[in-house]
Structure formats: C-alpha cells, structure tokens
Motif scaffolding. Structure first.
Motif, PDB file in Angstrom:
ATOM      1  N   ALA A 216       0.855  -1.185   0.000  1.00  0.00           N
ATOM      2  CA  ALA A 216       0.000   0.000   0.000  1.00  0.00           C
ATOM      3  C   ALA A 216       0.886   1.228   0.000  1.00  0.00           C
ATOM      4  N   GLY A 217       0.249   2.375  -0.197  1.00  0.00           N
ATOM      5  CA  GLY A 217       1.020   3.613  -0.191  1.00  0.00           C
ATOM      6  C   GLY A 217       2.077   3.651  -1.258  1.00  0.00           C
ATOM      7  N   SER A 218       1.734   3.172  -2.460  1.00  0.00           N
ATOM      8  CA  SER A 218       2.677   3.141  -3.587  1.00  0.00           C
ATOM      9  C   SER A 218       3.934   2.368  -3.232  1.00  0.00           C
ATOM     10  N   GLY A 219       3.767   1.298  -2.470  1.00  0.00           N
ATOM     11  CA  GLY A 219       4.881   0.440  -2.128  1.00  0.00           C
ATOM     12  C   GLY A 219       5.617   0.821  -0.863  1.00  0.00           C
ATOM     13  N   ARG A 220       5.174   1.859  -0.170  1.00  0.00           N
ATOM     14  CA  ARG A 220       5.867   2.283   1.050  1.00  0.00           C
ATOM     15  C   ARG A 220       5.489   1.434   2.264  1.00  0.00           C
ATOM     16  N   LEU A 221       4.394   0.676   2.157  1.00  0.00           N
ATOM     17  CA  LEU A 221       4.004  -0.237   3.213  1.00  0.00           C
ATOM     18  C   LEU A 221       3.798  -1.608   2.577  1.00  0.00           C
ATOM     19  N   MET A 222       4.583  -2.601   3.061  1.00  0.00           N
ATOM     20  CA  MET A 222       4.568  -3.916   2.434  1.00  0.00           C
ATOM     21  C   MET A 222       4.425  -4.998   3.497  1.00  0.00           C
ATOM     22  N   ALA A 223       3.794  -6.103   3.124  1.00  0.00           N
ATOM     23  CA  ALA A 223       3.629  -7.230   4.030  1.00  0.00           C
ATOM     24  C   ALA A 223       3.719  -8.522   3.235  1.00  0.00           C
ATOM     25  N   MET A 224       4.307  -9.543   3.873  1.00  0.00           N
ATOM     26  CA  MET A 224       4.414 -10.854   3.248  1.00  0.00           C
ATOM     27  C   MET A 224       4.211 -11.905   4.328  1.00  0.00           C
ATOM     28  N   ALA A 225       3.420 -12.918   4.046  1.00  0.00           N
ATOM     29  CA  ALA A 225       3.150 -13.955   5.024  1.00  0.00           C
ATOM     30  C   ALA A 225       2.960 -15.292   4.322  1.00  0.00           C
ATOM     31  N   VAL A 226       3.351 -16.360   5.016  1.00  0.00           N
ATOM     32  CA  VAL A 226       3.104 -17.725   4.572  1.00  0.00           C
ATOM     33  C   VAL A 226       2.366 -18.424   5.699  1.00  0.00           C
ATOM     34  N   LEU A 227       1.126 -18.843   5.414  1.00  0.00           N
ATOM     35  CA  LEU A 227       0.251 -19.425   6.431  1.00  0.00           C
ATOM     36  C   LEU A 227      -0.022 -20.887   6.111  1.00  0.00           C
ATOM     37  N   ASP A 228       0.230 -21.756   7.090  1.00  0.00           N
ATOM     38  CA  ASP A 228      -0.109 -23.169   6.969  1.00  0.00           C
ATOM     39  C   ASP A 228      -1.570 -23.332   7.385  1.00  0.00           C
ATOM     40  N   LEU A 229      -2.443 -23.612   6.415  1.00  0.00           N
ATOM     41  CA  LEU A 229      -3.875 -23.656   6.694  1.00  0.00           C
ATOM     42  C   LEU A 229      -4.265 -24.852   7.557  1.00  0.00           C
ATOM     43  N   VAL A 239       6.575  -7.563   7.821  1.00  0.00           N
ATOM     44  CA  VAL A 239       5.952  -6.283   7.507  1.00  0.00           C
ATOM     45  C   VAL A 239       7.045  -5.223   7.478  1.00  0.00           C
ATOM     46  N   ALA A 240       7.036  -4.389   6.449  1.00  0.00           N
ATOM     47  CA  ALA A 240       8.054  -3.345   6.314  1.00  0.00           C
ATOM     48  C   ALA A 240       7.408  -2.037   5.901  1.00  0.00           C
ATOM     49  N   ALA A 241       7.910  -0.937   6.471  1.00  0.00           N
ATOM     50  CA  ALA A 241       7.446   0.409   6.122  1.00  0.00           C
ATOM     51  C   ALA A 241       8.646   1.247   5.700  1.00  0.00           C
ATOM     52  N   ARG A 242       8.474   2.027   4.640  1.00  0.00           N
ATOM     53  CA  ARG A 242       9.532   2.895   4.120  1.00  0.00           C
ATOM     54  C   ARG A 242       8.966   4.296   3.930  1.00  0.00           C
ATOM     55  N   GLN A 243       9.235   5.169   4.906  1.00  0.00           N
ATOM     56  CA  GLN A 243       8.751   6.546   4.838  1.00  0.00           C
ATOM     57  C   GLN A 243       7.250   6.594   4.541  1.00  0.00           C
ATOM     58  N   PHE A 244       6.501   5.814   5.323  1.00  0.00           N
ATOM     59  CA  PHE A 244       5.048   5.768   5.164  1.00  0.00           C
ATOM     60  C   PHE A 244       4.422   6.914   5.958  1.00  0.00           C
ATOM     61  N   ASP A 245       3.641   7.755   5.288  1.00  0.00           N
ATOM     62  CA  ASP A 245       3.004   8.913   5.909  1.00  0.00           C
ATOM     63  C   ASP A 245       1.872   8.430   6.814  1.00  0.00           C
ATOM     64  N   LEU A 246       2.009   8.682   8.128  1.00  0.00           N
ATOM     65  CA  LEU A 246       1.019   8.194   9.086  1.00  0.00           C
ATOM     66  C   LEU A 246      -0.351   8.831   8.890  1.00  0.00           C
ATOM     67  N   PRO A 251      -5.992  10.413   9.980  1.00  0.00           N
ATOM     68  CA  PRO A 251      -5.826  11.834   9.665  1.00  0.00           C
ATOM     69  C   PRO A 251      -5.341  12.671  10.849  1.00  0.00           C
ATOM     70  N   THR A 252      -5.506  12.179  12.092  1.00  0.00           N
ATOM     71  CA  THR A 252      -5.055  12.956  13.252  1.00  0.00           C
ATOM     72  C   THR A 252      -3.573  12.763  13.543  1.00  0.00           C
ATOM     73  N   LEU A 253      -2.924  11.839  12.846  1.00  0.00           N
ATOM     74  CA  LEU A 253      -1.498  11.588  13.058  1.00  0.00           C
ATOM     75  C   LEU A 253      -0.671  12.334  12.032  1.00  0.00           C
ATOM     76  N   GLN A 254       0.531  12.740  12.450  1.00  0.00           N
ATOM     77  CA  GLN A 254       1.507  13.313  11.534  1.00  0.00           C
ATOM     78  C   GLN A 254       2.844  12.661  11.813  1.00  0.00           C
ATOM     79  N   GLY A 255       3.592  12.383  10.783  1.00  0.00           N
ATOM     80  CA  GLY A 255       4.891  11.752  10.943  1.00  0.00           C
ATOM     81  C   GLY A 255       5.132  10.734   9.849  1.00  0.00           C
TER      82      GLY A 255
END
Length: 290
Positions: A216-229, A239-246, A251-255
C-alpha cells in the motif's frame, strides 16, 4: 393475539392445463407460474410437458429469473433416470450474490440414474463488480459426480483457482485447492484510513500453504506472510514500512514511519516476533514527539 404462524418461504402460483388419456397414459400440457423465493425477489414463466407410461418430458421451461432469461428442458425415464439442461442468460449477479454486481450467463446439465449422478455448471461474466477496484472478468466451471466436486475459476485479472471436494452424507462440502496468481485491489478502508490502493497477491500450494503478498502507499508499506492452513500457523510473517506517511492511516497523526517486523507462530496467539521501528516527528493532535 400473537401470530405464531410460520411465513411461507416459497410463494409460487401455478396454472396447469392438461389434455390426453389416462389409460393408456398419454398426456400433454402447458403451465405458467409466478412467485417469490428466498433468494430471488420474483420469478415468472411458462412451460410445456408430456407424459406416457414410461417417461415424463419437460419439453420447454421459459421464464425470467434475476432479470435473466431462463430456458430448460429434460426427460425423466422411469427405468433409466433423469437428464436435463438449463440456461440462464444475462442474469443480475447482485440479485443472487450481493454485494457483487454485473451480468452473467450460466448453463447447467444434470444426469441422474441408479448408477450415479453428474452435474455440470458453467458460468461466464465479462465484468463483475465488487471483487476489485475495477470490474473484472470471471469464468467458473464445476462438475460434481456422485458427490465428488471439481471446480475451476479463472480471470485474466485475478488469476486462477482450482478446487476439489467431497459432499458428505451430512451435506458438508470439504474443499482443497490450488490458487495461482490471484491479485486483489481495494481503495476503501474503515476508520478514515486512506493508505492508497492496496494490492494483494495470493498463492495456495500443496493444498495447505497460503502465501500472501500485499503493498500500500505506492509500495511504502509492504507485508508478506506464509500461512499453513492445516495448523493455522504463520511460517513467515514480515511487515516493512519505508517513509510511510502516518496521515494515511489516521488523519489525526503526523509523521513518517520506517521499520520492519518479522515473526512466526500460531494464528491468534503464541507468535514469536522480532524487528525494529522508527517514527520521525510523530504528532497526535496537540502532542508532538520529535
């Protein structure tokens, strides 16, 4: 006084006209019908039937179901069983499967005898709304032979799903399948969150390993998981975040958010995690942490 009567689930009015002889049996008739069902607001149509000592024919059945055109025919032979076909052209998907939308064509063939039963179903829809941000094509084929089900669903946009299952005596359908290259999109989120378009890809292998990749966020927020059903256990969670606008999350958060989180464990509890997180210039309402 309290009304304790049970409301009618099916309400269908029929008119039948028959002509012929009772012995030997040779009858022909026409009929019309209209009414309501639990799944479809209204149905209406007409048909033609014939009968003799060994067979009952449904020469034609026509009508309007879910705004689509119904056509069906079949024959019941007392010593061999039943065979029949039905098609529903241009029906409204949302009438049967809300909140989906679009039009589809369906065809069903049925053969039943003392030796077994077989049902074939084919559904094609050029543009289905509600599965992704934009309408997507979808084709579904299914065959059930003596309680064993094989089904495939394919889309040029979403990918392919193959499934097998068994319908037991209790009516429960147990499924296993293979999911290849399914891609999902969404642009609507609760709580005022607006992370931008979320893209997700899913792959199911060996009937048990579900791999999920999302961003999400044009690639600034990413997640990957492998689940054994089978065990409900995450073999991998990252989960990784790269300069993701909070502000996209609340909307009440800034950073800006930077960080990584990894883990594994049973879904819901007992997870082992490790990682790091960094938030630059976090501000919530009039509070600020620099």
């Amino acid at each position: 006084d309290q009304d304790l009567s049970i409301p009618d689930i099916w309400q269908v009015n029929e008119q039948v006209q028959l002509a012929g002889t009772l012995w030997p049996v040779s009858l022909a008739g026409i009929f019309s019908y209209e009414g309501e069902t639990p799944w479809i607001s209204s149905i209406a149509g007409d048909g033609r039937i014939r009968a003799d000592r060994s067979s009952l024919w449904l020469d034609s059945l026509a009508g309007v179901v879910a705004e689509g055109q119904l056509a069906a025919s079949g024959v019941l032979q007392l010593d061999e069983g039943f065979t029949g076909t039905a098609s529903l052209t241009g029906f409204d998907i949302g009438t049967l499967l809300a909140p989906l939308s679009g039009r589809a064509d369906a065809r069903v063939t049925l053969a039943s005898s003392l030796q077994g039963q077989r049902i074939d179903i084919d559904v094609a829809a050029p543009a289905v709304g509600g599965l992704a941000r934009d309408a997507v094509d979808l084709q579904v084929s299914a065959q059930m032979v003596n309680g064993d089900l094989r089904a495939t669903a394919s889309s040029d946009v979403l990918g392919q799903l193959a499934a097998q299952g068994t319908l037991g005596d209790t009516g429960r359908l147990d499924l296993a399948g293979d999911l290849q290259g399914v891609a999902l999109e969404s642009g609507s989120f609760p709580f005022g969150a607006d992370p931008g378009t979320v893209l997700a890809q899913l792959h199911l292998g060996a009937n048990r390993q579900l791999e999920i990749k999302a961003q999400a966020g044009s690639g600034r927020l990413m997640a990957m998981a492998v689940l054994d059903l089978n065990t409900s256990r995450f073999d991998t969670l990252h989960v990784a975040a790269r300069q993701f606008d909070l502000r996209r999350w609340d909307p009440t958060l800034q950073g800006m958010l930077d960080g990584e989180l990894g883990g594994r464990g049973v879904l819901g509890f007992g997870a082992e995690t490790q990682g790091g997180i960094r938030i630059d210039s976090l501000q919530l309402a009039d509070w600020q942490v620099a």
